[in-house]
Write a protein that holds these residues in place. Structure first.
Motif, PDB file in Angstrom:
ATOM      1  N   PRO A  89      40.141  50.403  47.007  1.00  0.00           N
ATOM      2  CA  PRO A  89      41.440  49.545  47.310  1.00  0.00           C
ATOM      3  C   PRO A  89      41.192  48.078  47.384  1.00  0.00           C
ATOM      4  O   PRO A  89      40.236  47.772  48.118  1.00  0.00           O
ATOM      5  CB  PRO A  89      41.820  50.068  48.539  1.00  0.00           C
ATOM      6  N   ASP A  90      41.926  47.325  46.693  1.00  0.00           N
ATOM      7  CA  ASP A  90      41.817  45.811  46.504  1.00  0.00           C
ATOM      8  C   ASP A  90      42.970  45.260  47.068  1.00  0.00           C
ATOM      9  O   ASP A  90      44.099  45.313  46.165  1.00  0.00           O
ATOM     10  CB  ASP A  90      41.177  45.329  45.403  1.00  0.00           C
ATOM     11  N   VAL A  91      43.214  44.867  48.302  1.00  0.00           N
ATOM     12  CA  VAL A  91      44.755  44.362  48.461  1.00  0.00           C
ATOM     13  C   VAL A  91      45.342  43.427  47.689  1.00  0.00           C
ATOM     14  O   VAL A  91      46.413  43.471  47.338  1.00  0.00           O
ATOM     15  CB  VAL A  91      44.715  43.913  50.088  1.00  0.00           C
ATOM     16  N   ALA A  92      44.606  42.289  47.582  1.00  0.00           N
ATOM     17  CA  ALA A  92      45.031  41.222  46.587  1.00  0.00           C
ATOM     18  C   ALA A  92      45.445  41.832  45.381  1.00  0.00           C
ATOM     19  O   ALA A  92      46.617  41.385  44.687  1.00  0.00           O
ATOM     20  CB  ALA A  92      43.982  40.242  46.494  1.00  0.00           C
ATOM     21  N   GLN A  93      44.667  42.707  44.696  1.00  0.00           N
ATOM     22  CA  GLN A  93      44.926  43.142  43.245  1.00  0.00           C
ATOM     23  C   GLN A  93      46.010  44.110  43.125  1.00  0.00           C
ATOM     24  O   GLN A  93      47.008  44.109  42.442  1.00  0.00           O
ATOM     25  CB  GLN A  93      43.570  43.982  42.797  1.00  0.00           C
ATOM     26  N   ALA A 100      48.479  43.910  45.319  1.00  0.00           N
ATOM     27  CA  ALA A 100      49.505  42.798  45.425  1.00  0.00           C
ATOM     28  C   ALA A 100      50.110  42.237  44.171  1.00  0.00           C
ATOM     29  O   ALA A 100      51.312  42.082  43.901  1.00  0.00           O
ATOM     30  CB  ALA A 100      49.398  41.843  46.679  1.00  0.00           C
ATOM     31  N   LEU A 101      49.384  42.107  43.391  1.00  0.00           N
ATOM     32  CA  LEU A 101      49.190  41.409  42.273  1.00  0.00           C
ATOM     33  C   LEU A 101      49.983  42.519  41.064  1.00  0.00           C
ATOM     34  O   LEU A 101      51.054  41.789  40.308  1.00  0.00           O
ATOM     35  CB  LEU A 101      47.977  40.682  41.602  1.00  0.00           C
ATOM     36  N   LYS A 102      49.527  43.739  41.080  1.00  0.00           N
ATOM     37  CA  LYS A 102      50.197  44.509  40.273  1.00  0.00           C
ATOM     38  C   LYS A 102      51.408  44.994  40.598  1.00  0.00           C
ATOM     39  O   LYS A 102      52.450  45.238  39.647  1.00  0.00           O
ATOM     40  CB  LYS A 102      49.206  45.800  40.132  1.00  0.00           C
ATOM     41  N   ALA A 103      51.832  44.721  41.958  1.00  0.00           N
ATOM     42  CA  ALA A 103      53.163  45.149  42.424  1.00  0.00           C
ATOM     43  C   ALA A 103      54.080  43.909  41.935  1.00  0.00           C
ATOM     44  O   ALA A 103      55.270  44.211  41.422  1.00  0.00           O
ATOM     45  CB  ALA A 103      53.237  45.253  43.623  1.00  0.00           C
ATOM     46  N   ALA A 104      53.389  42.848  42.079  1.00  0.00           N
ATOM     47  CA  ALA A 104      54.447  41.651  41.669  1.00  0.00           C
ATOM     48  C   ALA A 104      54.654  41.580  40.091  1.00  0.00           C
ATOM     49  O   ALA A 104      55.819  41.343  39.531  1.00  0.00           O
ATOM     50  CB  ALA A 104      53.547  40.232  41.827  1.00  0.00           C
ATOM     51  N   VAL A 105      53.765  42.100  39.096  1.00  0.00           N
ATOM     52  CA  VAL A 105      53.800  42.396  37.876  1.00  0.00           C
ATOM     53  C   VAL A 105      54.978  43.451  37.469  1.00  0.00           C
ATOM     54  O   VAL A 105      55.938  43.227  36.719  1.00  0.00           O
ATOM     55  CB  VAL A 105      52.639  42.873  37.270  1.00  0.00           C
ATOM     56  N   ARG A 106      54.822  44.678  38.256  1.00  0.00           N
ATOM     57  CA  ARG A 106      55.863  45.491  37.893  1.00  0.00           C
ATOM     58  C   ARG A 106      57.316  45.142  38.282  1.00  0.00           C
ATOM     59  O   ARG A 106      58.139  45.448  37.774  1.00  0.00           O
ATOM     60  CB  ARG A 106      55.523  46.915  38.709  1.00  0.00           C
ATOM     61  N   ALA A 107      57.250  44.270  39.402  1.00  0.00           N
ATOM     62  CA  ALA A 107      58.576  43.627  39.839  1.00  0.00           C
ATOM     63  C   ALA A 107      59.302  42.791  38.902  1.00  0.00           C
ATOM     64  O   ALA A 107      60.601  42.643  39.003  1.00  0.00           O
ATOM     65  CB  ALA A 107      58.502  43.154  41.208  1.00  0.00           C
ATOM     66  N   MET A 148      35.616  25.917  39.006  1.00  0.00           N
ATOM     67  CA  MET A 148      35.554  27.356  38.365  1.00  0.00           C
ATOM     68  C   MET A 148      35.688  28.414  39.474  1.00  0.00           C
ATOM     69  O   MET A 148      35.944  29.181  39.264  1.00  0.00           O
ATOM     70  CB  MET A 148      34.398  27.271  37.403  1.00  0.00           C
ATOM     71  N   GLN A 149      35.048  27.798  40.722  1.00  0.00           N
ATOM     72  CA  GLN A 149      35.400  28.632  42.069  1.00  0.00           C
ATOM     73  C   GLN A 149      36.281  28.696  42.910  1.00  0.00           C
ATOM     74  O   GLN A 149      36.414  29.407  43.878  1.00  0.00           O
ATOM     75  CB  GLN A 149      33.819  28.479  42.824  1.00  0.00           C
ATOM     76  N   ILE A 150      37.265  27.747  42.494  1.00  0.00           N
ATOM     77  CA  ILE A 150      38.496  27.795  43.559  1.00  0.00           C
ATOM     78  C   ILE A 150      39.222  28.905  43.385  1.00  0.00           C
ATOM     79  O   ILE A 150      39.629  29.671  42.524  1.00  0.00           O
ATOM     80  CB  ILE A 150      39.378  26.493  43.388  1.00  0.00           C
ATOM     81  N   PRO A 151      40.270  29.265  44.419  1.00  0.00           N
ATOM     82  CA  PRO A 151      41.007  30.403  44.491  1.00  0.00           C
ATOM     83  C   PRO A 151      42.025  30.407  43.292  1.00  0.00           C
ATOM     84  O   PRO A 151      42.339  31.596  42.927  1.00  0.00           O
ATOM     85  CB  PRO A 151      41.623  30.512  46.001  1.00  0.00           C
ATOM     86  N   GLU A 152      42.706  29.343  43.119  1.00  0.00           N
ATOM     87  CA  GLU A 152      43.483  29.436  41.813  1.00  0.00           C
ATOM     88  C   GLU A 152      43.266  30.016  40.606  1.00  0.00           C
ATOM     89  O   GLU A 152      43.624  30.679  39.990  1.00  0.00           O
ATOM     90  CB  GLU A 152      44.210  27.730  41.709  1.00  0.00           C
ATOM     91  N   ILE A 153      41.933  29.868  40.283  1.00  0.00           N
ATOM     92  CA  ILE A 153      40.995  30.284  39.042  1.00  0.00           C
ATOM     93  C   ILE A 153      41.097  31.933  39.157  1.00  0.00           C
ATOM     94  O   ILE A 153      41.421  32.575  38.361  1.00  0.00           O
ATOM     95  CB  ILE A 153      39.727  29.429  38.845  1.00  0.00           C
ATOM     96  N   ALA A 154      40.557  32.157  40.454  1.00  0.00           N
ATOM     97  CA  ALA A 154      40.317  33.710  40.727  1.00  0.00           C
ATOM     98  C   ALA A 154      41.809  34.224  40.651  1.00  0.00           C
ATOM     99  O   ALA A 154      41.892  35.563  40.169  1.00  0.00           O
ATOM    100  CB  ALA A 154      39.447  33.895  42.052  1.00  0.00           C
ATOM    101  N   THR A 155      42.717  33.833  41.108  1.00  0.00           N
ATOM    102  CA  THR A 155      44.155  34.408  40.944  1.00  0.00           C
ATOM    103  C   THR A 155      44.663  34.509  39.724  1.00  0.00           C
ATOM    104  O   THR A 155      45.155  35.394  39.327  1.00  0.00           O
ATOM    105  CB  THR A 155      45.072  33.468  41.924  1.00  0.00           C
ATOM    106  N   ALA A 156      44.212  33.493  38.931  1.00  0.00           N
ATOM    107  CA  ALA A 156      44.746  33.596  37.292  1.00  0.00           C
ATOM    108  C   ALA A 156      43.980  34.526  36.595  1.00  0.00           C
ATOM    109  O   ALA A 156      44.844  35.440  35.880  1.00  0.00           O
ATOM    110  CB  ALA A 156      44.442  32.290  36.688  1.00  0.00           C
ATOM    111  N   LEU A 157      42.888  34.810  37.009  1.00  0.00           N
ATOM    112  CA  LEU A 157      42.265  35.788  36.365  1.00  0.00           C
ATOM    113  C   LEU A 157      42.705  37.076  36.760  1.00  0.00           C
ATOM    114  O   LEU A 157      42.679  38.123  36.192  1.00  0.00           O
ATOM    115  CB  LEU A 157      40.580  35.760  36.386  1.00  0.00           C
TER     116      LEU A 157
END
Length: 261
Positions: free
Chosen positions: A74-78, A80-87, A200-209
């Motif tokens: 389980p990955d809480v952030a991932q 949440a991202l999948k839930a946002a995509v479905r919504a 390359m290591q900032i959170p925004e890049i990780a969120t985009a990927l």
């Protein structure tokens, strides 16, 4: 045939092949109506208004690379991202604002040969029909560490307004894993290389990927290229004629009816 002749002949054959491919990519959209294929679709449950093409093109990332994506620890952030995509799949794919152009979400990997084929078809269509489509690129690195580093680098370049320059340069450089080389490449296209490597290591890049990965999980993309043209979803590099046929149908269906869950 002498040894000196062999490289020259090999280069001539390669050059001729590349010219033939370029001519096909540019000319095929205009010939689509001469060789129409019968494309069939099926609705994607829970993802209205999207539908998927019943046939797939050539994939550079084979089945199995995303197998288990929903069975990981389980990955809480991932989650949440999948839930946002479905919504709200439209916003995930195309961003918060739609305009009169046909939106196209294009998922690719820098080391995916078939991504280059389909990207050339989309760019050729855009050049031939200016102002008609809007291509939104999603980095979906599935082919190892070099793909991930290239994806991080191009997203970091975007923070300096240099996405296109960095993207085009990385497309000509295979398997970049050395961050010193990334710095040098960024500097060579007019960017601040040291800042880019830090970004390359900032959170925004990780969120985009992570968002691209979440969209892939929700839509069932297990390889690249994967593409969404308006309502139509498909995987692999399909022919220019089929792309043109999908474009015509989706342009006629505008505006895109994006209903949020």
């Amino acid at each position: 045939m002498t040894g000196a002749d062999q490289p020259w002949r090999r280069r001539a054959v390669i050059a001729g092949s590349l010219l033939a491919i370029a001519g096909w990519v540019i000319g095929a959209p205009h010939l689509a109506s001469l060789r129409p294929a019968r494309l069939t679709y099926r609705d994607l449950p829970g993802l209205a208004p999207f539908r998927t093409l019943n046939t797939a093109g050539a994939l550079s990332a084979g089945a199995g690379l995303l197998v288990g994506i929903d069975n990981e620890a389980p990955d809480v952030a991932q989650t949440a991202l999948k839930a946002a995509v479905r919504a709200d799949p439209c916003t995930a794919l195309f961003g918060p604002e739609l305009d009169e152009r046909l939106p196209i979400a294009f998922f690719s990997d820098f080391n995916c040969p078939n991504c280059r084929v389909l990207e050339a078809i989309l760019v050729a269509y855009d050049s031939a029909n200016p102002g008609t489509i809007r291509i939104i690129r999603h980095e979906l690195p599935l082919l190892g560490a070099a793909s991930t580093i290239a994806s991080q680098a191009v997203l970091a370049a975007d923070l300096q307004g240099g996405y296109t320059a960095m993207h085009d340069r990385l497309m000509r450089t295979r398997l970049v894993t050395d961050l010193n080389l990334v710095t040098s490449i960024a500097d060579s296209v007019g960017l601040d290389g040291q800042r880019l490597v830090r970004d390359m290591q900032i959170p925004e890049i990780a969120t985009a990927l992570g968002t691209a990965k979440a969209i892939a999980a929700v839509f069932g993309f297990y390889g690249t290229p994967s593409t969404v043209i308006g309502r139509t979803v498909f995987m692999g590099a399909i022919s220019a004629a089929d792309v043109a046929q999908i474009m015509t149908a989706e342009l006629a269906a505008l505006p895109l009816n994006c209903n949020k869950a």
